[in-house]
Write a protein that holds these residues in place. Structure first.
Motif, PDB file in Angstrom:
ATOM      1  N   ILE A 112      24.071 -20.216  19.370  1.00 10.37           N
ATOM      2  CA  ILE A 112      25.021 -19.878  18.321  1.00 10.37           C
ATOM      3  C   ILE A 112      24.704 -18.517  17.719  1.00 10.37           C
ATOM      4  O   ILE A 112      23.544 -18.128  17.563  1.00 10.37           O
ATOM      5  CB  ILE A 112      25.027 -20.963  17.209  1.00 10.37           C
ATOM      6  N   ARG A 113      25.768 -17.777  17.416  1.00  6.22           N
ATOM      7  CA  ARG A 113      25.642 -16.496  16.745  1.00  6.22           C
ATOM      8  C   ARG A 113      26.645 -16.442  15.591  1.00  6.22           C
ATOM      9  O   ARG A 113      27.736 -16.989  15.678  1.00  6.22           O
ATOM     10  CB  ARG A 113      25.921 -15.338  17.717  1.00  6.22           C
ATOM     11  N   TRP A 114      26.226 -15.773  14.512  1.00  7.18           N
ATOM     12  CA  TRP A 114      27.109 -15.620  13.347  1.00  7.18           C
ATOM     13  C   TRP A 114      27.484 -14.146  13.241  1.00  7.18           C
ATOM     14  O   TRP A 114      26.651 -13.295  12.949  1.00  7.18           O
ATOM     15  CB  TRP A 114      26.385 -16.081  12.083  1.00  7.18           C
ATOM     16  N   LEU A 115      28.747 -13.868  13.497  1.00  7.22           N
ATOM     17  CA  LEU A 115      29.262 -12.508  13.389  1.00  7.22           C
ATOM     18  C   LEU A 115      29.880 -12.334  12.000  1.00  7.22           C
ATOM     19  O   LEU A 115      31.034 -12.682  11.751  1.00  7.22           O
ATOM     20  CB  LEU A 115      30.300 -12.234  14.483  1.00  7.22           C
ATOM     21  N   HIS A 116      29.068 -11.819  11.077  1.00  7.57           N
ATOM     22  CA  HIS A 116      29.513 -11.658   9.694  1.00  7.57           C
ATOM     23  C   HIS A 116      30.368 -10.393   9.593  1.00  7.57           C
ATOM     24  O   HIS A 116      30.006  -9.340  10.152  1.00  7.57           O
ATOM     25  CB  HIS A 116      28.301 -11.553   8.762  1.00  7.57           C
ATOM     26  N   GLY A 161      27.439  -7.914  10.060  1.00  9.15           N
ATOM     27  CA  GLY A 161      27.341  -7.890  11.514  1.00  9.15           C
ATOM     28  C   GLY A 161      26.701  -9.158  12.052  1.00  9.15           C
ATOM     29  O   GLY A 161      26.910 -10.251  11.524  1.00  9.15           O
ATOM     30  N   LEU A 162      25.907  -9.028  13.113  1.00 11.26           N
ATOM     31  CA  LEU A 162      25.288 -10.184  13.765  1.00 11.26           C
ATOM     32  C   LEU A 162      24.108 -10.687  12.932  1.00 11.26           C
ATOM     33  O   LEU A 162      23.137  -9.954  12.711  1.00 11.26           O
ATOM     34  CB  LEU A 162      24.813  -9.792  15.169  1.00 11.26           C
ATOM     35  N   VAL A 163      24.207 -11.934  12.446  1.00 13.64           N
ATOM     36  CA  VAL A 163      23.146 -12.560  11.648  1.00 13.64           C
ATOM     37  C   VAL A 163      22.300 -13.422  12.574  1.00 13.64           C
ATOM     38  O   VAL A 163      22.823 -14.285  13.289  1.00 13.64           O
ATOM     39  CB  VAL A 163      23.724 -13.414  10.506  1.00 13.64           C
ATOM     40  N   SER A 164      20.993 -13.186  12.571  1.00 12.49           N
ATOM     41  CA  SER A 164      20.093 -13.911  13.467  1.00 12.49           C
ATOM     42  C   SER A 164      20.059 -15.403  13.134  1.00 12.49           C
ATOM     43  O   SER A 164      20.046 -15.783  11.961  1.00 12.49           O
ATOM     44  CB  SER A 164      18.677 -13.338  13.349  1.00 12.49           C
TER      45      SER A 164
END
Length: 736
Positions: A520-524, A528-531
């Protein structure tokens, strides 16, 4: 004549004889001896000498009648007053002239309706006589007097009543005294304990309520000194002050501890009043007491509920804040530094989940005892909630560096005390704690700010390794503020479509794709990309991991369905990470089955990756869940193998399909002989248990070659491909 109240009562006729002592013949005797004949002018004609003798005798009779204290009234048969003596005037205030020829009933007539006369004895209505009764009359000056009456009648020649003589005594004072005594007796037997003592403190009388309260009967205390009741709670100065007040004011009242017959102490609200003679000399002491022990206990209970934790009896958050405010005020006055220590037990939830809340409560109580033993008298130990404790240290050094060293020393002492073994019922338990500390002085003005700083420091201590003491600094504050903001946005990340699955390929020794791991990745939109290392622990802590985990499972199954419809990807497996919180849900099996059915996928292509933390507790329940899903084809991989604590003893019991070698062992496998040994052991163990083994974090061909030599033929890492969105992943597959 003003109408008056007639009171009917019994009166001993002998009392009249006492009033007439010294008189040879009472008026009634004279009447019965024939004087009535002289008064009615009946009988033979008498000589002048005889008339003179009778006149003198009558004068002497009248003189005697007027000298006695009894009230005498002479009436006609119909009630008209013919004669009254001087006592009538002295008592009633009415002269003989005012009463003469008035009707006797007017003097006795009740103030109520005249029909009440029907309740008078028939004897009075018929014969004009009524004996042994009392009347309440209104005197000339408007006062009221109570008169007790008896009567005697005089018969004429035809044996008819010719005259009636009433004898009365003023019993007003006697009746009032009796009434007061009666009222006093009723009041004395009230629900309040009553005690009468003489001037020397010797008990003379007690009431029933006194016996109920103290347990002593009247026979047991009468003649004893009042100090028999003393409890020993009060010193000599207390009683000296009490008697000083009694002597100066005549009374004392307040709360006092006494002792019952059974030895039990109790609190009473007591009043002591000095009784004085007409000369102002104290003759007695009257004391009333009310047992207020129950009130005290209730008040104490309310206080405890309001300010103390019921489990550990330590101050709760409310009292903590008050104590901290006082500490800040004291620091401002003295200039001495203080400190707040925020203490949180490590892995307490695991203890509760494993052994139950009763065992957890025992640990909390023992921790409270150890903390209290570590503190100075001026310090405060509190339990605001759960497994959190807060210590307020006062009167440290004025120099902040020295004060920090003092706080650290106490913190180290606390850590050492808390790591000692605990005897929890039949269990021996080891526990550690994380402590966050912050200093305060006269500059600080907010208790909430101090508690927040200590909490932040504690959280940082847990993050960098448990069983530590960590001091607050501003960088921590900034990090926590950012974390709070991230938490708020995390709540809306799913519904706003900010989560995405990235796919990292898994290959065999020849480089052929076996499948992928969904990450899973969170593209804020702003950051931006939240680890995942940033938001996954936060999601687990705040309970959001359940919704996120279900979204991952749904998205992964939808992708498997898409792959199944293509020939070159129909056999690819997809690994999905499952958190311990998600796995422990009561309906986890139903959720997985429903998702598989909803997307109509081959369950044998779905691989659930579990971490060792899932197997730390409830191993039997874990096996049941895994067996249920494995029966329909779902596969299981043990992620990060070798980094946990207790999985080895359960490994042979778990229905696993694969072990995954953690990247921490793979990264240094080319230079570290220990890592080589560990990897070789893991591979050998997996083969002996007939499990597949895959290594993650493979980045170089040299690492792959060593793994292959040790017997590992499945790999995942940057050497073969980074995690990428599904579009890139599918394009990558087409190129292989």
């Amino acid at each position: 004549m003003t109408k008056n109240i007639m009171l009917i009562d019994t009166l001993n006729r002998e009392s009249f004889q006492k009033q007439l002592t010294g008189i040879e013949n009472s008026p009634a005797d004279l009447m019965r001896n024939g004087i009535d004949a002289v008064l009615t002018n009946e009988g033979p004609v008498l000589s002048d000498d005889a008339h003179l003798a009778i006149t003198k005798s009558e004068a002497r009779y009248r003189h005697l009648i007027n000298r006695i204290a009894a009230l005498i009234v002479e009436l006609t048969p119909t009630g008209e007053i013919l004669y009254t003596n001087q006592a009538i005037t002295l008592v009633t205030g009415f002269s003989a002239e005012q009463l003469m020829f008035c009707n006797w009933l007017d003097l006795l007539l009740p103030l109520q309706e005249s029909t009440h006369l029907n309740s008078l004895p028939q004897q009075f209505l018929e014969n004009g006589e009524l004996n042994a009764f009392q009347t309440l009359i209104l005197t000339g000056d408007g006062s009221r007097k109570i008169i007790s009456w008896n009567s005697a009648h005089v018969l004429g020649t035809n044996d008819l009543i010719e005259r009636i003589i009433y004898f009365g005594i003023d019993v007003t004072e006697q009746v009032l005294v009796e009434q007061e005594l009666s009222i006093a007796a009723i009041a004395f037997e009230s629900q309040e304990g009553m005690m009468v003592a003489d001037v020397n403190g010797v008990i003379l009388r007690v009431n029933n309520a006194f016996t109920t309260i103290t347990g002593y009967t009247s026979e047991e205390v009468i003649g004893k000194h009042t100090r028999t009741l003393q409890s020993g709670h009060h010193n000599v100065d207390f009683y000296a002050e009490m008697w000083r007040i009694i002597i100066s004011t005549g009374m004392w009242f307040g709360e006092i501890w006494n002792r019952r017959k059974n030895g039990e102490s109790y609190t009473s609200y007591q009043s002591i009043t000095a009784v004085k003679s007409i000369n102002g000399i104290v003759t007695h002491y009257v004391s009333s007491l009310t047992d207020i022990t129950a009130n005290h206990l209730a008040a104490e209970e309310i206080k405890n509920l309001a300010f103390y934790d019921p489990l550990t009896h330590l101050p709760n958050r409310r009292l903590l804040v008050d104590r901290l405010k006082q500490a800040l005020i004291s620091s401002t006055r003295t200039g001495l530094e203080g400190a707040v220590l925020f203490i949180d037990l490590d892995y307490f939830k695991a203890l509760n989940d494993t052994h139950g809340h009763a065992i957890g409560d025992l640990l909390l109580q023992q921790v409270a005892e150890r903390l209290t033993a570590c503190m100075r008298e001026c310090d405060t130990v509190s339990r605001p909630s759960g497994d959190e404790y807060v210590v307020v240290l006062e009167n440290l050094n004025k120099n902040s560096v020295v004060a920090a060293a003092q706080a650290e020393s106490i913190g180290r002492k606390i850590l050492a005390a808390l790591t000692q073994p605990y005897q929890l019922d039949k269990h021996i338990y080891h526990c550690s704690a994380s402590i966050g500390a912050t200093l305060f002085n006269f500059i600080h003005s907010s208790t909430e700010e101090l508690l927040q700083q200590a909490d932040i420091a504690m959280y940082q201590g847990k993050k960098t390794g448990r069983n530590k003491l960590c001091f607050f600094d501003q960088q921590m504050q900034d990090a926590i503020s950012a974390r709070v903001a991230l938490e708020n946005e995390l709540h809306f990340a799913i519904e706003r479509g900010q989560f995405h699955l990235y796919y990292q390929i898994q290959v065999d020794s020849s480089g052929l794709p076996l499948g992928a791991e969904a990450l899973i990745r969170w593209l804020h939109p702003e950051h931006g990309l939240v680890s995942p290392q940033q938001f996954i622990p936060l999601a687990e802590e705040k309970g959001l991991i359940l919704a996120i985990g279900q979204w991952v499972l749904e998205t992964a199954c939808a992708q498997l369905k898409a792959w199944q419809q293509e020939c070159n990807t129909s056999n690819l497996t997809l690994s999905v990470n499952v958190s311990a919180h998600q796995f422990r849900q009561a309906d986890f099996v139903d959720q997985v089955l429903a998702t598989i059915k909803r997307h109509a996928i081959n369950p044998g292509l779905l691989k659930l990756e579990l971490t060792e933390s899932i197997f730390l507790t409830e191993i039997n329940d874990t096996i049941v869940v895994m067996d249920t899903l494995r029966k329909i084809g779902v596969r299981f991989s043990l992620d990060d193998f070798g980094t946990g604590y207790s999985c080895l003893q359960y490994l042979k019991r778990l229905p696993l399909d694969q072990l995954k070698i953690d990247r921490s062992f793979v990264s240094d496998i080319t230079v570290n002989s220990s890592d080589k040994t560990i990897v070789r052991t893991i591979i050998a163990m997996a083969h002996s248990l007939e499990l597949d083994v895959i290594a993650e974090g493979v980045e170089t061909e040299e690492q792959q070659q060593i793994l292959l030599e040790k017997g590992c033929t499945y790999y995942q890492g940057y050497l073969f491909g980074k995690p990428v969105p599904i579009e890139q992943f599918n394009e990558f597959l087409k190129q292989r």
